[in-house]
Design a protein around this motif. Structure first.
Motif, short mmCIF file in Angstrom:
data_model
loop_
_atom_site.label_atom_id
_atom_site.label_comp_id
_atom_site.label_asym_id
_atom_site.label_seq_id
_atom_site.Cartn_x
_atom_site.Cartn_y
_atom_site.Cartn_z
N VAL A 137 58.08 -52.33 9.46
CA VAL A 137 58.85 -51.48 9.95
C VAL A 137 59.89 -52.28 10.61
N PRO A 138 61.03 -51.66 11.11
CA PRO A 138 62.24 -52.46 11.84
C PRO A 138 61.30 -53.41 13.10
N GLY A 139 61.54 -54.54 12.99
CA GLY A 139 61.08 -55.34 14.27
C GLY A 139 59.49 -55.60 14.21
N ALA A 140 58.99 -55.16 13.16
CA ALA A 140 57.24 -55.64 13.04
C ALA A 140 56.99 -55.85 11.63
N VAL A 141 56.16 -56.72 11.39
CA VAL A 141 55.52 -56.96 10.09
C VAL A 141 54.11 -57.45 10.43
N THR A 142 53.25 -57.09 9.50
CA THR A 142 51.74 -57.30 9.41
C THR A 142 51.42 -57.73 7.95
N ALA A 143 50.09 -58.35 7.99
CA ALA A 143 49.66 -58.85 6.68
C ALA A 143 48.16 -58.98 7.02
N LYS A 144 47.47 -58.45 5.75
CA LYS A 144 46.07 -58.71 5.72
C LYS A 144 45.66 -59.88 5.17
N PRO A 145 44.41 -60.20 5.31
CA PRO A 145 43.95 -61.74 4.81
C PRO A 145 44.58 -62.16 3.39
N GLU A 146 44.61 -60.98 2.51
CA GLU A 146 44.93 -61.33 1.14
C GLU A 146 46.66 -61.75 1.28
#
Length: 193
Positions: A21-30
């Motif tokens: 989303v604007p201003g944030a990013v996330t990633a799971k282990p894969e």
């Protein structure tokens, strides 16, 4: 700056390896290797003046680098929710006002229902079962208690059907429908709470 529900909706969906989303990013282990590559590529870039990227824009540049690397990035439709990275005091004030204007109760009810569900559930059950979930939450019921109630109603429906009478079959059908409503409500209650 964003509404807490925007961050939850955008960054905690287990169906997607990477989300933003604007201003944030996330990633799971894969997707962490893609995130590491994107961070490395972004850290090496400048903004023309020789200085590093502004902290406010870092997450958005990382998200773009992840997509450029070939990883599909989930960007949810936030609807009335706010997620933004204000660049000046006026934009920051406007963002605060937009966050304050969001109706939390309406957002919680809307997001309690799965966005991808079957036709019957979406159009015949979910329009009112979300309100049952809210009613249960306000009375302190847990999703497990609602599931147990659904099972009990289904057992009673089986008993009605076992009578072999027309009235028993009609009652069983209605009770099974109510059992299904409760079964949908338990998941909505968990998401609402």
């Amino acid at each position: 700056m964003g509404h807490v529900h925007a961050l939850r909706l955008g960054l905690t969906d287990p169906r997607f390896a990477a989300s933003a989303v604007p201003g944030a990013v996330t990633a799971k282990p894969e997707a962490r290797a893609d995130l590491a590559r994107a961070l490395g590529a972004t850290a090496g870039s400048g903004n023309g003046g020789g200085s590093a990227l502004a902290v406010e824009a870092l997450a958005d540049h990382v998200a773009e680098a992840i997509e450029a690397g070939g990883r599909a990035l989930h960007r949810p439709d936030l609807g009335t929710l706010v997620a933004t990275v204000p660049s000046d005091p006026q934009a920051r004030n406007e963002a605060r006002q937009a966050v304050a204007a969001v109706d939390d109760e309406a957002v919680r009810l809307r997001t309690a229902v799965k966005s991808r569900d079957g036709f019957f559930t979406t159009y015949c059950i979910s329009p009112y079962s979300r309100y049952i979930a809210r009613w249960c939450a306000r009375r302190g019921l847990t999703p497990n208690q609602v599931t147990t109630a659904s099972l009990l109603v289904a057992v009673i429906a089986a008993g009605c059907a076992a009578t072999g009478t027309r009235a028993g079959f009609v009652a069983a059908g209605l009770l099974l429908l109510f059992s299904f409503v409760l079964d949908c409500t338990d998941g909505q209650l968990a998401r609402y709470s």
